[in-house]
Scaffold this motif. Structure first.
Motif, PDB file in Angstrom:
ATOM      1  N   PHE A 118      46.458  36.922  31.096  1.00 30.42           N
ATOM      2  CA  PHE A 118      46.144  35.554  31.503  1.00 30.42           C
ATOM      3  C   PHE A 118      44.632  35.345  31.547  1.00 30.42           C
ATOM      4  CE2 PHE A 118      45.642  32.257  34.886  1.00 30.42           C
ATOM      5  CZ  PHE A 118      46.302  31.223  34.243  1.00 30.42           C
TER       6      PHE A 118
ATOM      7  N   ASP B  11      43.372  34.860  28.078  1.00 32.25           N
ATOM      8  CA  ASP B  11      43.612  33.485  27.620  1.00 32.25           C
ATOM      9  C   ASP B  11      42.561  32.530  28.181  1.00 32.25           C
ATOM     10  OD1 ASP B  11      45.913  34.051  26.093  1.00 32.25           O
ATOM     11  OD2 ASP B  11      47.225  33.853  27.834  1.00 32.25           O
TER      12      ASP B  11
ATOM     13  N   LEU C 148      43.414  39.691  21.948  1.00 31.04           N
ATOM     14  CA  LEU C 148      43.655  38.289  21.643  1.00 31.04           C
ATOM     15  C   LEU C 148      42.752  37.919  20.476  1.00 31.04           C
ATOM     16  CD1 LEU C 148      45.021  35.597  22.329  1.00 31.04           C
ATOM     17  CD2 LEU C 148      43.214  35.193  24.008  1.00 31.04           C
TER      18      LEU C 148
ATOM     19  N   ARG D  21      41.570  35.255  17.265  1.00 33.65           N
ATOM     20  CA  ARG D  21      41.484  33.978  16.568  1.00 33.65           C
ATOM     21  C   ARG D  21      40.385  34.126  15.536  1.00 33.65           C
ATOM     22  NH1 ARG D  21      41.208  27.934  19.280  1.00 33.65           N
ATOM     23  NH2 ARG D  21      40.868  26.753  17.355  1.00 33.65           N
TER      24      ARG D  21
ATOM     25  N   GLY E 241      46.725  35.008  17.682  1.00 35.90           N
ATOM     26  CA  GLY E 241      47.759  35.522  18.569  1.00 35.90           C
ATOM     27  C   GLY E 241      47.281  36.740  19.327  1.00 35.90           C
ATOM     28  N   ALA E 242      48.205  37.356  20.033  1.00 34.89           N
ATOM     29  CA  ALA E 242      47.874  38.493  20.901  1.00 34.89           C
ATOM     30  C   ALA E 242      48.818  39.643  20.639  1.00 34.89           C
ATOM     31  CB  ALA E 242      47.963  38.078  22.369  1.00 34.89           C
TER      32      ALA E 242
ATOM     33  N   ASP F  12      52.003  34.382  20.934  1.00 37.74           N
ATOM     34  CA  ASP F  12      50.903  33.431  20.746  1.00 37.74           C
ATOM     35  C   ASP F  12      49.864  33.536  21.848  1.00 37.74           C
ATOM     36  OD1 ASP F  12      52.057  32.432  18.442  1.00 37.74           O
ATOM     37  OD2 ASP F  12      53.024  30.746  19.451  1.00 37.74           O
ATOM     38  N   HIS F  13      50.316  33.797  23.077  1.00 41.22           N
ATOM     39  CA  HIS F  13      49.416  33.849  24.227  1.00 41.22           C
ATOM     40  C   HIS F  13      49.353  35.267  24.785  1.00 41.22           C
ATOM     41  CE1 HIS F  13      49.096  29.502  24.246  1.00 41.22           C
ATOM     42  NE2 HIS F  13      50.412  29.430  24.138  1.00 41.22           N
ATOM     43  N   CYS F  14      48.176  35.648  25.249  1.00 44.43           N
ATOM     44  CA  CYS F  14      47.982  37.017  25.717  1.00 44.43           C
ATOM     45  C   CYS F  14      48.749  37.291  27.008  1.00 44.43           C
ATOM     46  CB  CYS F  14      46.491  37.286  25.904  1.00 44.43           C
ATOM     47  SG  CYS F  14      46.050  39.043  25.833  1.00 44.43           S
TER      48      CYS F  14
ATOM     49  N   TYR G 250      58.618  36.158  20.481  1.00 44.56           N
ATOM     50  CA  TYR G 250      57.723  37.306  20.395  1.00 44.56           C
ATOM     51  C   TYR G 250      58.254  38.310  19.388  1.00 44.56           C
ATOM     52  CZ  TYR G 250      60.928  40.363  23.035  1.00 44.56           C
ATOM     53  OH  TYR G 250      61.995  41.124  23.438  1.00 44.56           O
TER      54      TYR G 250
END
Length: 328
Positions: A167, A170, A193, A195, A227-228, A269-271, A296
């Protein structure tokens, strides 16, 4: 347990310590000193809320009964704006794992010796207090939240270790984008993470056994542009026979057994989601997590030497090797 092979042409690296581990932020251009100071202050504020190892953190003060109770005796934690997604994630993980992932299981880690003083000494009589089965408060029964306000029935320790680092990654990514750094790789000691326009190649490290040197030994690779990928394993934080930090919150005991998961990697998509799922894979069937709505991919290794991956693992692209490989 994840090693960055190539940061996608991002030539500048900023390294710092946070959440008890080494972080590295790779960017195409160097981060200005003022931005680094701002990010450092925000990370410090995050740890002042969530760290169970800081004596003055909000969760430590709540656990110690140092917050003024509400008229009905509940304990209210006024969390920073934007904390709701983390609380919602724990609602989902707790439900999807049948209570085996639980932010209130930090009390079990304390009983087992993984406490704020790093005593690594199991407390007398701990076996009779561990886990939900022995009456330890549970997230479903003792916690509720209204937006960014977390309410506990009584003082108890909240530990977001399963997803908190992800979190924070992110949040850090959002701070970088707000400062016009659109490409980055955030490496939080193996939780990554990404990009980046160019694919970033990540090696999946084999968990260590007694006497092993895991450095450079990989069992697979993942390539990402966005993504993560997060890893969890039983070998990194151990302090005695059968004692490690990944618990089944229902029993309060470390996950173990001949067919138990010993290492897991989750891609999302999210860490925060990948981080939480990498731990949830130790206590829940992957299909059950997917059925709960988590989108996932995963790979995991078991104590008996077997392995498993998601059906779309190779499409990432990703590979799990049939034999470990050395070198990066």
């Amino acid at each position: 347990m994840s090693a960055l092979y190539a940061p996608g042409g991002l030539a500048h690296a900023w390294r710092f310590e946070a959440t008890g581990c080494r972080w590295t932020v790779h960017t195409r251009s160097p981060l200005p000193a003022a931005l680094r100071r701002q990010i450092t202050a925000r990370i410090d504020a995050f740890e002042n809320i969530w760290s169970r190892f800081r004596p003055g953190s909000l969760v430590r003060r709540a656990a110690a009964g140092r917050l003024a109770p509400e008229p009905d005796g509940t304990v209210a934690l006024a969390l920073p704006t934007g904390s709701t997604p983390l609380l919602d994630l724990y609602d989902r993980l707790h439900a999807a794992t049948g209570g085996r992932i639980d932010p209130l299981a930090g009390a079990d880690l304390v009983e087992l010796g993984y406490d704020a003083d790093y005593s690594f000494v199991v407390r007398d009589g701990a076996a009779h207090r561990l886990g939900a089965i022995h009456g330890r408060p549970t997230w479903a029964a003792w916690a509720r939240h209204d937006g960014d306000r977390l309410l506990l029935r009584r003082p108890t320790l909240v530990d977001v270790g399963a997803a908190g680092k992800g979190f924070l990654a992110d949040l850090l990514a959002a701070w970088l984008r707000a400062a016009d750094h659109e490409e980055y790789v955030i490496d939080a000691s193996g939780d990554l993470l990404v990009r980046c326009q160019q694919p970033v190649r990540v090696g999946l490290e084999r968990p260590a056994s007694a006497g092993d040197d895991p450095d450079g030994t990989v069992v697979g690779v993942v390539e990402l542009t966005a993504g993560a990928v997060c890893a969890s394993g039983v070998s990194r934080r151990t302090w005695g026979p059968g004692l490690h930090h990944i618990l089944d919150a229902r029993t309060g005991l470390p996950v173990t057994g001949a067919s138990a998961v010993v290492a897991a990697w989750a891609v999302a998509d999210h860490c925060a989601v990948a981080d939480g799922l990498a731990t949830a894979l130790f206590v829940a069937d992957p299909a059950r997590l997917a059925a709960a709505g988590f989108d996932y991919d995963f790979a995991l290794l078991r104590a008996d030497g077997s392995a498993a991956t998601s059906r779309t693992w190779r499409d990432l692209p990703a590979e799990l090797f049939t034999a470990p490989r050395r070198g990066r």
